[in-house]
Design an enzyme around this catalytic site. Structure first.
Site, short mmCIF file in Angstrom:
data_model
loop_
_atom_site.label_atom_id
_atom_site.label_comp_id
_atom_site.label_asym_id
_atom_site.label_seq_id
_atom_site.Cartn_x
_atom_site.Cartn_y
_atom_site.Cartn_z
N GLY A 51 -5.35 -34.03 37.70
CA GLY A 51 -5.87 -34.17 36.21
C GLY A 51 -4.72 -34.54 35.54
O GLY A 51 -3.55 -34.12 35.90
N CYS A 78 -3.12 -30.73 43.05
CA CYS A 78 -2.03 -31.19 42.12
C CYS A 78 -2.37 -30.08 40.94
O CYS A 78 -2.47 -28.87 41.07
CB CYS A 78 -2.27 -32.65 41.61
SG CYS A 78 -0.74 -33.26 40.64
N TYR A 79 -3.15 -30.87 39.75
CA TYR A 79 -3.59 -30.04 38.65
C TYR A 79 -4.51 -28.71 39.29
O TYR A 79 -4.44 -27.69 38.67
CB TYR A 79 -4.13 -30.93 37.57
CG TYR A 79 -4.62 -29.86 36.44
CD1 TYR A 79 -3.86 -29.92 35.44
CD2 TYR A 79 -6.13 -29.56 36.52
CE1 TYR A 79 -4.43 -28.73 34.42
CE2 TYR A 79 -6.55 -28.71 35.46
CZ TYR A 79 -5.75 -28.42 34.20
OH TYR A 79 -6.03 -27.65 33.61
N HIS A 165 -0.86 -35.24 46.59
CA HIS A 165 -2.48 -35.86 46.68
C HIS A 165 -2.77 -36.49 48.25
O HIS A 165 -2.14 -37.59 48.51
CB HIS A 165 -2.58 -37.26 45.60
CG HIS A 165 -2.56 -36.91 44.22
ND1 HIS A 165 -3.59 -36.64 43.46
CD2 HIS A 165 -1.49 -36.59 43.48
CE1 HIS A 165 -3.21 -36.17 42.22
NE2 HIS A 165 -1.97 -36.40 42.37
N GLU A 167 -5.35 -37.79 49.00
CA GLU A 167 -6.46 -38.79 48.98
C GLU A 167 -5.96 -40.17 48.93
O GLU A 167 -6.42 -41.15 49.13
CB GLU A 167 -7.42 -38.61 47.77
CG GLU A 167 -6.90 -38.75 46.41
CD GLU A 167 -6.33 -37.47 45.93
OE1 GLU A 167 -5.99 -36.60 46.84
OE2 GLU A 167 -6.00 -37.37 44.90
N SER A 219 -30.48 -59.24 39.74
CA SER A 219 -29.37 -59.82 38.82
C SER A 219 -28.71 -60.80 39.69
O SER A 219 -27.69 -61.50 39.19
CB SER A 219 -28.78 -58.60 38.21
OG SER A 219 -27.84 -58.03 39.43
N VAL A 222 -24.85 -57.62 44.35
CA VAL A 222 -24.99 -57.09 45.57
C VAL A 222 -26.02 -55.76 45.38
O VAL A 222 -27.01 -55.54 46.06
CB VAL A 222 -23.60 -56.56 46.12
CG1 VAL A 222 -24.00 -55.85 47.44
CG2 VAL A 222 -22.75 -57.73 46.39
N ASP A 223 -25.77 -55.00 44.37
CA ASP A 223 -26.45 -53.77 44.25
C ASP A 223 -27.95 -53.83 44.17
O ASP A 223 -28.89 -53.57 44.79
CB ASP A 223 -26.04 -52.83 43.04
CG ASP A 223 -24.63 -52.42 43.27
OD1 ASP A 223 -23.99 -52.82 44.29
OD2 ASP A 223 -23.86 -52.38 42.32
N SER A 224 -28.43 -54.99 43.26
CA SER A 224 -29.90 -55.06 42.90
C SER A 224 -30.59 -55.47 44.27
O SER A 224 -31.66 -55.47 44.45
CB SER A 224 -30.28 -55.77 41.91
OG SER A 224 -29.56 -57.01 41.96
N LYS A 366 -19.87 -48.59 46.67
CA LYS A 366 -20.19 -49.81 46.91
C LYS A 366 -20.16 -50.13 48.44
O LYS A 366 -20.84 -50.76 48.77
CB LYS A 366 -19.15 -50.63 46.04
CG LYS A 366 -19.34 -52.30 46.02
CD LYS A 366 -20.40 -52.49 45.06
CE LYS A 366 -20.28 -53.79 44.59
NZ LYS A 366 -21.10 -54.03 43.41
#
Ligand code: XMP
Length: 510
Positions: A51, A78-79, A165, A167, A219, A222-224, A366
């Site tokens: 953070g 980290c933080y 980090h 990640e 819409s 991709v999602d819808s 996603k």
């Protein structure tokens, strides 16, 4: 599953994604979530994200003290390491030299966390403070030239702290470190697989919906599309799909999505041409937030009308949306530690709705949505399309949206994307699109003076849209795109390439 407590890190989503990629579900929660609430998730482990704050500041974010008494392993990054050390009796101070970027980690003891790693490892740092006194019961595992407590642990309590980090990809063996934490320390089960998800989601929605009817809004994104396909597999003809053609879509978008749904065997699909309504409501509106709100509300109003008029024979109980996990997390907690940047189209819903909302993809990222789509045989070219915002081209025309401006933008955007595909550049980019700046400048074409609009080309590299870098586009390609746009699109005589990062700029223009 693993709980990630978010201390305001831009990498919290990245941590969650890495955990999921390793086959374990991860859920991001606010840093001060009460211990009791964390327990309801039955996590095998907890990760404190990094953070931007410093534990040396008053009122810096702290986890609930009870988190340390749950008997659950904790990894502080980290933080996260610093706040853990400080709360457990250690001491943090501002480092002599701020460490940003790649550093060489010298591992003294491997223990379970560094199992399988070398003696020296390249890791990525991004913080000024460091732990100068470790809490009682902890031992030091690794250090760098300027940071002696780069990795510490209390092996009895299973609390681990690392200053770097794991990640980010710059930490070469970061995934191995996370995997060690998940499987050697937390003994988490590897049960988060997209193939199982597909079966589970279809089963869950079949049961949940029973014999009721569902309206889903398509819409073009991709999602819808994937959300609708999951529901169609679950409830077949009880699903009523409505594609509101807002007139704010890209070239051929409405047509392509409708074709692929019909190919999936959708029985109840309505395409509602609504360009006129949207343009009327947007007429004269300049303010970006105002535009977003109008579009969101108009969308829902049209759905309500369609639900009432077209499906009188089938009472619609649910309205399904393609909201995905990052949308939900960002709208739930931007409050204390971030200011509201933009209203999300999917979430600016009017308060009084006639249906209940269901969100089949609410827990997915996603890339998981795309893999799910592939498993359901949706076409790859639709699934791997760049993200497209709910308010569509309206947020890519600065200021007022008009039919003429939409036509210009659609043509320029189509040329841009076509050239990127041809040059095999499209798949290297996270998101690319054209923007219309309705400012007129002078040009010369043939021997005549022109006075036309500006098109700005945006292309960004990103992981999740939260931060982004401008894409280093080959210059000959840029030149080809620019000359085609100016030659072929009437109303444009100047093309710019946007070289701004996010932050400070956002990806979209409004
Ligand atoms: P910004 O412009 O905030 O965009 O940097 C980050 C990512 O989010 C997309 N975006 C949206 N997506 N509804 C959506 O579904 C929206 O209202 C919306 N606004 C921005 C944007 O395209 C980018 O990928």
């Amino acid at each position: 599953m693993i709980v990630v407590l978010n201390f305001g890190s831009q990498f919290a989503h990245l941590i969650a994604r890495r955990v999921r990629d390793l086959g374990v579900k991860a859920e991001i929660l606010p840093f001060d979530t009460p211990a009791k609430h964390i327990l309801t998730f039955k996590p095998a482990g907890i990760i404190f994200s990094g953070g931007p704050a410093s534990v040396l500041e008053k009122r810096s974010p702290r986890p609930a003290r009870g988190v340390f008494h749950l008997g659950i392993p904790i990894l502080g990054i980290c933080y996260g390491e610093q706040v853990m050390a400080e709360m457990l009796g250690g001491k943090v101070s501002a480092g002599l030299r701020r460490e940003f970027g790649k550093e060489m980690l010298v591992i003294g003891r491997k223990g379970e966390l560094f199992n399988g790693l070398g003696k020296n490892e390249v890791v990525w740092f991004s913080h000024g403070d460091q732990v100068v006194k470790i809490p009682k019961g902890f031992v030091r595992f690794a250090s760098t030239h300027d940071c002696s407590n780069a990795a510490i642990a209390d092996k009895t309590l299973n609390f681990y702290g690392i200053q770097f980090h794991p990640e980010v990809t710059h930490t070469k063996n970061g995934t191995k470190i996370l995997s060690n934490f998940l499987f050697n320390i937390c003994h988490a089960k590897k049960d988060w697989r997209v193939a199982d998800l597909k079966k589970n989601l279809i089963g869950v929605f079949k049961n949940h919906i029973g014999s009721d009817h569902v309206l889903v809004g398509i819409s073009g994104g991709v999602d819808s599309l994937v959300a609708a396909t999951v529901l169609h597999k679950a409830i077949g003809s009880q699903l009523h799909a409505v594609f509101v053609d807002t007139g704010l879509l890209r070239e051929n978008e409405a047509r392509d999505a409708a074709l692929s749904l019909r190919a999936q065997g959708f029985q109840n699909l309505r395409v509602m041409p609504a360009e006129a309504v949207f343009l009327r409501r947007l007429c004269g509106v300049q303010d970006p937030e105002q535009k977003r709100k109008i579009i969101g509300h108009t969308f829902i109003k049209i759905f309500e009308r369609v639900a009432k008029r077209e499906f009188r024979r089938y009472p619609i109980k649910y309205f399904a949306q393609g909201t995905i996990y990052p949308d939900r997390i960002e709208s739930a907690e931007p409050s204390r530690h971030a200011s509201k940047i933009k209203s999300h189209h999917n979430l600016t819903l009017p308060e009084k709705l006639d249906f209940e909302i269901i969100e089949p993809l609410r827990d997915l990222y996603k890339d998981e949505v795309r893999r799910l789509g592939l498993l359901m045989n949706l076409p790859k070219n639709l699934l791997w399309r760049h993200p497209f915002p709910g308010p569509g081209l309206a947020v890519r025309i600065v200021g007022e949206v008009t039919r003429e401006r939409l036509k210009i933008l659609r043509e320029a955007d189509a040329i841009y994307l076509q050239e990127l595909q041809r040059a095999n550049e499209y798949d290297k980019i996270w998101q690319a699109f054209a923007v219309l700046l309705p400012l007129k400048t002078v040009g010369v074409m043939g021997d005549a003076r022109t006075y036309e609009y500006i098109v700005s080309l945006r292309a960004v590299d990103s992981i999740d849209g939260m931060s982004a870098d401008w894409h280093k586009m080959p210059q000959d390609l840029l030149e080809r795109i620019s000359s085609r746009i100016v030659r072929e699109v009437r109303g444009v005589n100047r093309v710019l390439y946007d070289i701004t990062q996010k932050p400070p700029a956002t990806i979209e223009y409004e």
